[in-house]
Enzyme design. Sequence first.
Site, PDB file in Angstrom:
ATOM      1  CG  HIS A   1      34.398  99.606  45.804  1.00  0.00           C
ATOM      2  ND1 HIS A   1      35.327 100.479  46.320  1.00  0.00           N
ATOM      3  CD2 HIS A   1      34.919  99.145  44.637  1.00  0.00           C
ATOM      4  CE1 HIS A   1      36.368 100.535  45.501  1.00  0.00           C
ATOM      5  NE2 HIS A   1      36.147  99.735  44.480  1.00  0.00           N
TER       6      HIS A   1
ATOM      7  CG  ASP B   1      41.052  96.563  44.186  1.00  0.00           C
ATOM      8  OD1 ASP B   1      40.682  95.547  43.580  1.00  0.00           O
ATOM      9  OD2 ASP B   1      40.753  97.726  43.827  1.00  0.00           O
TER      10      ASP B   1
ATOM     11  CG  HIS C   1      39.483 100.984  42.421  1.00  0.00           C
ATOM     12  ND1 HIS C   1      39.909  99.932  41.629  1.00  0.00           N
ATOM     13  CD2 HIS C   1      39.077 101.961  41.579  1.00  0.00           C
ATOM     14  CE1 HIS C   1      39.766 100.261  40.359  1.00  0.00           C
ATOM     15  NE2 HIS C   1      39.277 101.488  40.299  1.00  0.00           N
TER      16      HIS C   1
ATOM     17  CG  ASP D   1      42.157  96.900  40.616  1.00  0.00           C
ATOM     18  OD1 ASP D   1      43.068  96.567  41.410  1.00  0.00           O
ATOM     19  OD2 ASP D   1      41.059  97.330  41.007  1.00  0.00           O
TER      20      ASP D   1
END
Length: 351
Positions: free
Chosen positions: A161, A198, A200, A278
């Site tokens: 991120h 991931d 996200h 995740d």
Amino acid sequence: MASSSSEPPVDGESLRRNRILSSKLYFDVPPSKVPVIYSSSYDIAFLGIEKLHPFDSSKWGHICQFLIKEGFLVKSQTVEPVEASKDDLLVVHSELYLSSLQSSTNVAIITEVPPVAIIPNCLVQKKVLYPFRKQVGGSILAAKLAKEQGWAINIGGGFHHCSAEKGGGFCAYADISLCIHFAFVRLNITRVMIIDLDAHQGNGHEKDFSNDRRVYILDMYNSGIYPLDYEAKRSIDQKVELVSGTQTKEYLDKLDEALEVARNNFNPELVVYNAGTDVLDGDPLGRLKVSPDGVAARDEKVFRFARERNIPLFMLTSGGYMKSSARVIADSIINLSKKNLIDLKVPLGRN
């Protein structure tokens, strides 16, 4: 006083190259080591306050403990990385951004540590940012080891991120962008594929490589959760958007399809695999429903993708917000070893 030197100013790309060439993050690793990178400094702990945070801040150490206990890893065989220096970080980040990280408030926003009023800034710098810089060093070194040995695993990193000018979502430094720029210069790599699995969206590296055709991005993520970065999505070469509640079979089927498309559309010299856990069923932030066996199958598919084409690959562990994540990652690495996709070189006679 103005300089009397007649030397021309150094442009941005030349300065970046000079910083990479003078870095100490690449070093020769003895043959007694395996390409598994870890430092006890990765783990975050200060006065128990880390227990208030959803992230398992000792996940990285727990992964190694499981691997050692199961007899698949010898601690002395792992590689200790060097902490990324300011000059190393300036390869991607600006002076302004790095200066902003000296603010407790900004670090709290990026990493979502507990309220900084009860944590002295010096402690945040030492106990949060220092471990992150060690993990950055590990990610950068992982590319070199992968090129030399075919694969590498940094038991840490994957701060997808964070971009050159902005952090977020527990990510303070752009290790993925950094390791790719180092590979361009030090490894003579010209084509890199990022496989980001991931849960996200990897908006950080997507921003950093938005206009760089040397980098192909395959990103499979839950489209209904953070970061919802619609601008960064434009830079994804291959976008696979999932919905909350996606289960193991559908997840793996979509991955098979995505890898086949990637295989036909880009011929990388290096694969960066961002292997967040995740995606696991029960993860409070990922909101997908992939089983532990599904994670092992996922990682195996990605390693096979690279192995079948003889492409060096390195894996970063990225997100995963349950205490069970460390065990799942360790089991997946064990599965990769059993399938001969990695070689942990366990000494003879060790069970």
